[in-house]
Design a protein around this motif. Structure first.
Motif, mmCIF file in Angstrom:
data_model
loop_
_atom_site.group_PDB
_atom_site.id
_atom_site.type_symbol
_atom_site.label_atom_id
_atom_site.label_comp_id
_atom_site.label_asym_id
_atom_site.label_seq_id
_atom_site.Cartn_x
_atom_site.Cartn_y
_atom_site.Cartn_z
ATOM 1 N N PRO A 13 35.923 -10.367 87.068
ATOM 2 C CA PRO A 13 35.303 -11.414 87.886
ATOM 3 C C PRO A 13 35.855 -12.816 87.663
ATOM 4 O O PRO A 13 35.430 -13.752 88.344
ATOM 5 C CB PRO A 13 33.842 -11.354 87.435
ATOM 6 N N THR A 14 36.764 -13.008 86.712
ATOM 7 C CA THR A 14 37.140 -14.355 86.289
ATOM 8 C C THR A 14 37.695 -15.207 87.432
ATOM 9 O O THR A 14 37.299 -16.357 87.625
ATOM 10 C CB THR A 14 38.159 -14.297 85.142
ATOM 11 N N VAL A 15 38.638 -14.675 88.190
ATOM 12 C CA VAL A 15 39.263 -15.444 89.265
ATOM 13 C C VAL A 15 38.244 -15.777 90.345
ATOM 14 O O VAL A 15 38.186 -16.911 90.838
ATOM 15 C CB VAL A 15 40.468 -14.674 89.847
ATOM 16 N N ALA A 16 37.415 -14.807 90.738
ATOM 17 C CA ALA A 16 36.414 -15.047 91.778
ATOM 18 C C ALA A 16 35.453 -16.156 91.358
ATOM 19 O O ALA A 16 35.131 -17.057 92.147
ATOM 20 C CB ALA A 16 35.655 -13.758 92.072
ATOM 21 N N GLN A 67 25.043 -5.465 93.311
ATOM 22 C CA GLN A 67 26.085 -4.787 92.526
ATOM 23 C C GLN A 67 26.390 -3.404 93.070
ATOM 24 O O GLN A 67 27.536 -2.964 93.075
ATOM 25 C CB GLN A 67 25.650 -4.683 91.061
ATOM 26 N N GLY A 68 25.365 -2.681 93.510
ATOM 27 C CA GLY A 68 25.575 -1.350 94.070
ATOM 28 C C GLY A 68 26.029 -0.334 93.035
ATOM 29 O O GLY A 68 25.568 -0.332 91.891
ATOM 30 N N TRP A 69 26.962 0.525 93.452
ATOM 31 C CA TRP A 69 27.423 1.619 92.599
ATOM 32 C C TRP A 69 28.456 1.174 91.563
ATOM 33 O O TRP A 69 28.781 1.935 90.651
ATOM 34 C CB TRP A 69 28.039 2.728 93.458
ATOM 35 N N ARG A 70 28.989 -0.003 91.697
ATOM 36 C CA ARG A 70 30.033 -0.467 90.776
ATOM 37 C C ARG A 70 29.479 -0.718 89.380
ATOM 38 O O ARG A 70 28.341 -1.148 89.216
ATOM 39 C CB ARG A 70 30.665 -1.747 91.305
ATOM 40 N N ALA A 71 30.317 -0.476 88.383
ATOM 41 C CA ALA A 71 29.891 -0.658 86.991
ATOM 42 C C ALA A 71 29.708 -2.122 86.631
ATOM 43 O O ALA A 71 29.048 -2.441 85.642
ATOM 44 C CB ALA A 71 30.900 -0.008 86.045
ATOM 45 N N ALA A 72 30.283 -3.032 87.397
ATOM 46 C CA ALA A 72 30.153 -4.467 87.139
ATOM 47 C C ALA A 72 30.134 -5.207 88.460
ATOM 48 O O ALA A 72 30.644 -4.728 89.467
ATOM 49 C CB ALA A 72 31.308 -4.967 86.268
ATOM 50 N N MET A 73 29.527 -6.397 88.449
ATOM 51 C CA MET A 73 29.497 -7.241 89.636
ATOM 52 C C MET A 73 30.654 -8.230 89.548
ATOM 53 O O MET A 73 30.719 -9.043 88.614
ATOM 54 C CB MET A 73 28.172 -7.998 89.732
ATOM 55 N N GLU A 74 31.576 -8.167 90.518
ATOM 56 C CA GLU A 74 32.772 -9.003 90.491
ATOM 57 C C GLU A 74 32.842 -9.988 91.650
ATOM 58 O O GLU A 74 33.806 -10.739 91.761
ATOM 59 C CB GLU A 74 34.026 -8.115 90.469
ATOM 60 N N ASP A 75 31.815 -10.017 92.507
ATOM 61 C CA ASP A 75 31.785 -10.959 93.622
ATOM 62 C C ASP A 75 31.283 -12.328 93.161
ATOM 63 O O ASP A 75 30.565 -12.449 92.163
ATOM 64 C CB ASP A 75 30.831 -10.469 94.717
ATOM 65 N N ALA A 76 31.640 -13.346 93.916
ATOM 66 C CA ALA A 76 31.093 -14.688 93.742
ATOM 67 C C ALA A 76 31.022 -15.320 95.127
ATOM 68 O O ALA A 76 31.610 -14.817 96.093
ATOM 69 C CB ALA A 76 31.955 -15.523 92.801
ATOM 70 N N HIS A 77 30.312 -16.439 95.231
ATOM 71 C CA HIS A 77 30.196 -17.091 96.539
ATOM 72 C C HIS A 77 30.002 -18.591 96.350
ATOM 73 O O HIS A 77 29.714 -19.081 95.251
ATOM 74 C CB HIS A 77 29.036 -16.511 97.338
ATOM 75 N N ALA A 78 30.153 -19.317 97.444
ATOM 76 C CA ALA A 78 29.885 -20.750 97.476
ATOM 77 C C ALA A 78 29.181 -21.057 98.796
ATOM 78 O O ALA A 78 29.552 -20.516 99.840
ATOM 79 C CB ALA A 78 31.178 -21.565 97.370
ATOM 80 N N GLY A 127 42.167 -10.518 90.011
ATOM 81 C CA GLY A 127 42.478 -11.206 91.259
ATOM 82 C C GLY A 127 41.231 -11.311 92.105
ATOM 83 O O GLY A 127 40.167 -10.786 91.748
ATOM 84 N N SER A 128 41.349 -11.983 93.236
ATOM 85 C CA SER A 128 40.205 -12.117 94.133
ATOM 86 C C SER A 128 40.671 -12.395 95.551
ATOM 87 O O SER A 128 41.599 -13.174 95.768
ATOM 88 C CB SER A 128 39.288 -13.260 93.675
#
Length: 408
Positions: A92-95, A57-68, A150-151
């Motif tokens: 994070p919804t779209v990601a 997550q780092g410095w961001r207030a929320a984690m918005e990444d995803a992966h496959a 968006g993502s």
């Protein structure tokens, strides 16, 4: 002079991207007072591939990444693999939706129904899959009241004969072949001539390298507020969901590894530097997951303020553990420990011994033995541990002197 101007412009753009990202500017609440350094880690293998995934997550207030990560696809595509990183913005919804459903939309095309493999048909199937999932999400966003998120997306579809690099936005993927960088995707920035032309044709503008002065990318999934002109096709909107797809013939004897990462990683590394750094770390462990962990740590210490996700996929020709590389690393660590002790003693005499001061001194010195691409930031743990030992030892000696009544 021209090279200097380009470098300066790149640094300014990177600084702006660190300050705010996504839709509109972000205030102080978008960042934490201290980074969250816990890592989501995943490893796997199949079909002759080994992979590791690391996310922070780092410095961001929320984690918005995803992966496959699927080293073997189901059914008749068992000889195929798929790896992707989705970098969400404004939520994070779209990601997350893409991480679950995008691959299914892509392989639904007739290009995957049988042999022989036709690269142009596969590329078109990928393109159509992206357009379909974007339409599907647009409907869900309206009916379910999704956040205006968006993502970006970067992916590699691995077939028995080809590598299909798929890019939408400013996440990036690279191939290391025969020991060096061989290919990487190109970011979709609003300032690229083709992107700027589409944006302006759609009634938008590019200001401070951003679409309408707000969005840092010109192509993305979601971001439906930028896709609202009913009489324009999906690829003619301010933001396009159309990916660029490149097919590269595989070279089994030379293909070493793939690396995919979101822009939080690329904020801290350039493409060739990250390729060299990842390869140098593989020579120490042979483990793609260990490489991901070290990329995240180095990225944080090199100044990334964003979420970071990294995927490393090793082919059979990937480098394994090298004894000469291990010896060089041991010698480097020993040198850094000695140098920290020397600097600590010198700075202690001046009353200025601190970890920051020691790092500043080390950074001013030329040391070609540091990991390529990672530099001193990638050895922060070694320097910090050596400094803390000296500090604790000094405090213990001072405490012992006071306890014995000796003058301090």
């Amino acid at each position: 002079m021209a090279a200097f101007v380009r470098q300066l412009a790149s640094q300014v753009e990177r600084l702006i991207s660190r300050l705010f990202k996504g839709e509109g500017g972000e205030g102080p609440d978008a960042f934490l007072e201290a980074p969250r350094t816990e890592k989501l880690l995943e490893r796997g293998e199949g079909g002759g591939l080994r992979y590791g995934v690391g996310a922070m997550q780092g410095w961001r207030a929320a984690m918005e990444d995803a992966h496959a990560a699927q080293p073997q696809l189901p059914g008749g595509l068992a000889a195929w693999a798929f790896f992707a990183v989705y970098d969400g913005h404004a939520g994070p919804t779209v990601a997350r939706f893409c991480a679950r459903h995008l691959l299914g939309e892509v392989v639904a095309g007739e290009a995957f129904a049988g042999e022989p493999e036709a690269p142009e048909a596969v590329k078109e199937a990928v393109r159509q899959g992206f357009l379909r999932i974007d339409r599907r999400m647009q409907g869900l966003a309206r009916t379910e009241g999704w956040e205006p998120a968006g993502s970006t997306a970067v992916a590699v579809l691995v077939s028995p004969r080809h590598l299909y690099f798929i890019n939408l936005g400013d996440s990036r993927a690279l191939l290391c072949r025969a020991g060096r960088w061989a290919f990487s995707t190109e970011d979709h920035k609003p300032s690229r001539p083709r992107e700027r032309e589409r944006i302006e044709n759609a009634g938008g503008s590019v200001t401070l390298q951003r679409l309408n002065g707000s969005l840092a990318v010109s192509r993305a999934l979601g971001d439906f507020g930028y896709k609202a002109v009913a009489w324009r096709g999906p690829t003619e909107q301010l933001v396009s969901p159309e990916p660029e797809v490149h097919a590269l013939a595989r070279c089994p004897a030379e293909d070493e590894f793939l690396l995919l990462a979101c822009d939080g990683v690329w904020d801290a590394f350039d493409t060739k530097g990250l390729c060299a750094f990842a390869r140098s770390r593989l020579l120490l462990s042979g483990d793609p997951l260990a490489v991901c962990e070290q990329v995240l740590d180095a990225g944080l210490h090199k100044g990334s303020r964003d979420n970071m996700t990294c995927v490393v996929v090793c082919f059979p020709a990937a480098p394994g553990v090298s004894q000469p590389a291990l010896q060089r690393e041991r010698e480097l660590d020993a040198y850094l420990e000695r140098r920290v002790a020397e600097l600590y003693g010198e700075l202690q005499e001046e009353g200025a011994a601190s970890l920051v001061a020691i790092f500043r001194c080390l950074a001013s010195e030329v040391n070609p033995s540091l990991p390529p691409g990672g530099g001193l930031a990638s050895k922060r743990a070694v320097v910090t541990e050596a400094y803390e030992r000296l500090r604790r030892s000094g405090e213990a000696q001072a405490s012992g002197s006071r306890a014995s009544g000796a003058p301090c």
